[in-house]
Design an enzyme around this catalytic site. Structure first.
Site, PDB file in Angstrom:
ATOM      1  N   THR A  31       0.866  -1.182   0.000  1.00  0.00           N
ATOM      2  CA  THR A  31       0.000   0.000   0.000  1.00  0.00           C
ATOM      3  C   THR A  31       0.899   1.227   0.000  1.00  0.00           C
ATOM      4  O   THR A  31       2.005   1.184   0.536  1.00  0.00           O
ATOM      5  CB  THR A  31      -0.849  -0.012   1.291  1.00  0.00           C
ATOM      6  OG1 THR A  31      -1.885  -0.956   1.131  1.00  0.00           O
ATOM      7  CG2 THR A  31      -1.451   1.343   1.611  1.00  0.00           C
ATOM      8  N   ARG A  87     -14.366  -7.282  -0.248  1.00  0.00           N
ATOM      9  CA  ARG A  87     -13.542  -7.005   0.936  1.00  0.00           C
ATOM     10  C   ARG A  87     -12.986  -5.582   0.860  1.00  0.00           C
ATOM     11  O   ARG A  87     -12.443  -5.169  -0.163  1.00  0.00           O
ATOM     12  CB  ARG A  87     -12.387  -8.012   1.020  1.00  0.00           C
ATOM     13  CG  ARG A  87     -11.462  -7.814   2.241  1.00  0.00           C
ATOM     14  CD  ARG A  87     -10.273  -6.947   1.933  1.00  0.00           C
ATOM     15  NE  ARG A  87      -9.328  -6.882   3.047  1.00  0.00           N
ATOM     16  CZ  ARG A  87      -8.302  -6.048   3.107  1.00  0.00           C
ATOM     17  NH1 ARG A  87      -8.087  -5.200   2.123  1.00  0.00           N
ATOM     18  NH2 ARG A  87      -7.490  -6.036   4.139  1.00  0.00           N
ATOM     19  N   VAL A  88     -13.107  -4.852   1.939  1.00  0.00           N
ATOM     20  CA  VAL A  88     -12.530  -3.512   2.016  1.00  0.00           C
ATOM     21  C   VAL A  88     -11.660  -3.472   3.272  1.00  0.00           C
ATOM     22  O   VAL A  88     -12.099  -3.901   4.346  1.00  0.00           O
ATOM     23  CB  VAL A  88     -13.630  -2.435   2.087  1.00  0.00           C
ATOM     24  CG1 VAL A  88     -13.024  -1.063   2.293  1.00  0.00           C
ATOM     25  CG2 VAL A  88     -14.474  -2.446   0.809  1.00  0.00           C
ATOM     26  N   GLY A  89     -10.448  -2.983   3.137  1.00  0.00           N
ATOM     27  CA  GLY A  89      -9.534  -2.924   4.277  1.00  0.00           C
ATOM     28  C   GLY A  89      -9.582  -1.583   4.988  1.00  0.00           C
ATOM     29  O   GLY A  89     -10.590  -0.864   4.951  1.00  0.00           O
ATOM     30  N   ASP A  90      -8.493  -1.233   5.601  1.00  0.00           N
ATOM     31  CA  ASP A  90      -8.427  -0.006   6.414  1.00  0.00           C
ATOM     32  C   ASP A  90      -8.320   1.269   5.590  1.00  0.00           C
ATOM     33  O   ASP A  90      -8.641   2.359   6.090  1.00  0.00           O
ATOM     34  CB  ASP A  90      -7.194  -0.079   7.317  1.00  0.00           C
ATOM     35  CG  ASP A  90      -5.911  -0.227   6.496  1.00  0.00           C
ATOM     36  OD1 ASP A  90      -5.766  -1.265   5.814  1.00  0.00           O
ATOM     37  OD2 ASP A  90      -5.082   0.702   6.490  1.00  0.00           O
ATOM     38  N   GLY A 121      -0.329  -2.289   6.100  1.00  0.00           N
ATOM     39  CA  GLY A 121      -0.251  -3.612   6.722  1.00  0.00           C
ATOM     40  C   GLY A 121      -1.591  -4.326   6.658  1.00  0.00           C
ATOM     41  O   GLY A 121      -2.437  -4.009   5.807  1.00  0.00           O
ATOM     42  N   HIS A 122      -1.790  -5.267   7.561  1.00  0.00           N
ATOM     43  CA  HIS A 122      -2.991  -6.103   7.544  1.00  0.00           C
ATOM     44  C   HIS A 122      -4.219  -5.275   7.945  1.00  0.00           C
ATOM     45  O   HIS A 122      -4.406  -4.931   9.113  1.00  0.00           O
ATOM     46  CB  HIS A 122      -2.782  -7.286   8.503  1.00  0.00           C
ATOM     47  CG  HIS A 122      -3.907  -8.255   8.483  1.00  0.00           C
ATOM     48  ND1 HIS A 122      -4.626  -8.578   9.605  1.00  0.00           N
ATOM     49  CD2 HIS A 122      -4.461  -8.965   7.465  1.00  0.00           C
ATOM     50  CE1 HIS A 122      -5.561  -9.457   9.281  1.00  0.00           C
ATOM     51  NE2 HIS A 122      -5.480  -9.703   7.993  1.00  0.00           N
ATOM     52  N   GLY A 123      -5.043  -4.954   6.940  1.00  0.00           N
ATOM     53  CA  GLY A 123      -6.147  -4.017   7.137  1.00  0.00           C
ATOM     54  C   GLY A 123      -7.105  -4.402   8.247  1.00  0.00           C
ATOM     55  O   GLY A 123      -7.560  -3.540   9.016  1.00  0.00           O
TER      56      GLY A 123
END
Ligand code: ASP
Length: 294
Positions: A166, A194-197, A218-220
């Protein structure tokens, strides 16, 4: 006010053979953003330019060259926030726009909303005159091959901690305004929808002229649960240094076994960054001098 920009190109186990490309990419983005600041441009212009450059760079998991989702399509999320007035804009699950960060900015500036997703975001992009592309234009051969291999081996996005580039940028301009921008293709082989941070204001990014600004990577799913960027900015508001706030924010991630990193900038122009992954690509420009770290 002395302008400053700091950018990141993702926190993950960047392999040795990709180190140079990451260094080059973040350096170029930071310098372009800096040039805008130097010419009295706004912090927002600076971060959007820096992030757009990294979206166009195949090295990163943003724009062209991003991971594919479980159906083999690139789905992009992006966001921006102004520390002046706490205005924000974001888009999620867009796959027909080359530079989603520019669309996120338009959401902030031209609508009364904060977040547009999927089809509605595409229609808005068209209305705003952004170039609408075929989804296949975002897919590179490298990512298609990676996706095929993951399918064959049955990796989940969490297991597939192979590349999490990212991109993000935080800047302070000569008028003391802070701005932040973020863009991603998300996690590899992610579920459709899926939507992350990244488009979640407060998790992926936050900016407040009275406190400071931050951009996560990183890991959302972990970043969302600890509201990473807003947590870091609140720590800046309490008087922690930019470096201490970045480190404390990453400690929050560790508590839930999450991985990632963050860049911070306080309102006096001090930068910080921290991560709990093997590497994170970072570049910043202070007084015209560029520093790159990986
Ligand atoms: N945070 C992004 C996401 O989970 C991934 C990354 O930072 O690379 O969508």
């Amino acid at each position: 006010m002395r302008p400053v920009i700091i950018v990141h190109g993702g926190a993950w186990a960047i392999p040795d053979d990709l180190v140079e490309a990451h260094k080059k990419g973040v350096r170029k983005a930071a310098l372009r953003g800096w040039r805008i600041l130097e010419e009295e441009g706004s912090a927002m212009d600076s971060v959007v330019e820096a992030v757009s450059i990294m979206e166009d760079d195949f090295t990163f998991d943003a724009g062209i060259g991003s991971f594919l989702n479980e159906e083999g399509r690139v789905d992009l999320d992006a966001s921006v926030m102004n520390g002046d007035g706490l205005k924000a804009g974001a888009v999620a699950s867009v796959y027909r726009v080359k530079n989603p960060v520019k669309l996120a900015r338009l959401v902030m500036e031209k609508t009364e909303h904060v977040l547009l997703v999927g089809e509605g975001a595409h229609r808005f992009a068209e209305k705003m005159g952004l170039e609408i592309i075929d989804p296949s234009e975002l897919v590179t051969e490298r990512e298609y091959l990676r996706w095929k291999e993951m399918k064959e081996k049955g990796y989940s996005p969490r297991q597939a901690f192979v590349k999490d580039s990212t991109v993000g940028a935080v800047a302070l301009d000569s008028k003391g305004r802070l701005a932040v921008a973020l863009s991603t293709g998300g996690t590899p082989n992610k579920m459709v929808g899926r939507v992350g941070d990244v488009p979640i204001i407060g998790s992926g990014l936050y900016a407040d002229n009275l406190k400071g600004a931050a951009a996560s990577t990183g890991h959302g799913e972990s970043i969302i649960r600890v509201v990473l960027a807003k947590s870091a900015v609140d720590m800046l508001g309490l008087g922690l240094s930019a470096q201490a706030a970045a480190e404390s924010a990453v400690d929050l991630l560790k508590r839930i076994d999450g991985y990632g990193g963050i860049i911070t900038l306080n309102r006096r122009g001090n930068v910080g960054y921290a991560y709990n992954t093997p590497r994170m690509a970072v570049a910043y420009v202070v007084n015209g001098e560029v520093e790159v770290s990986i």
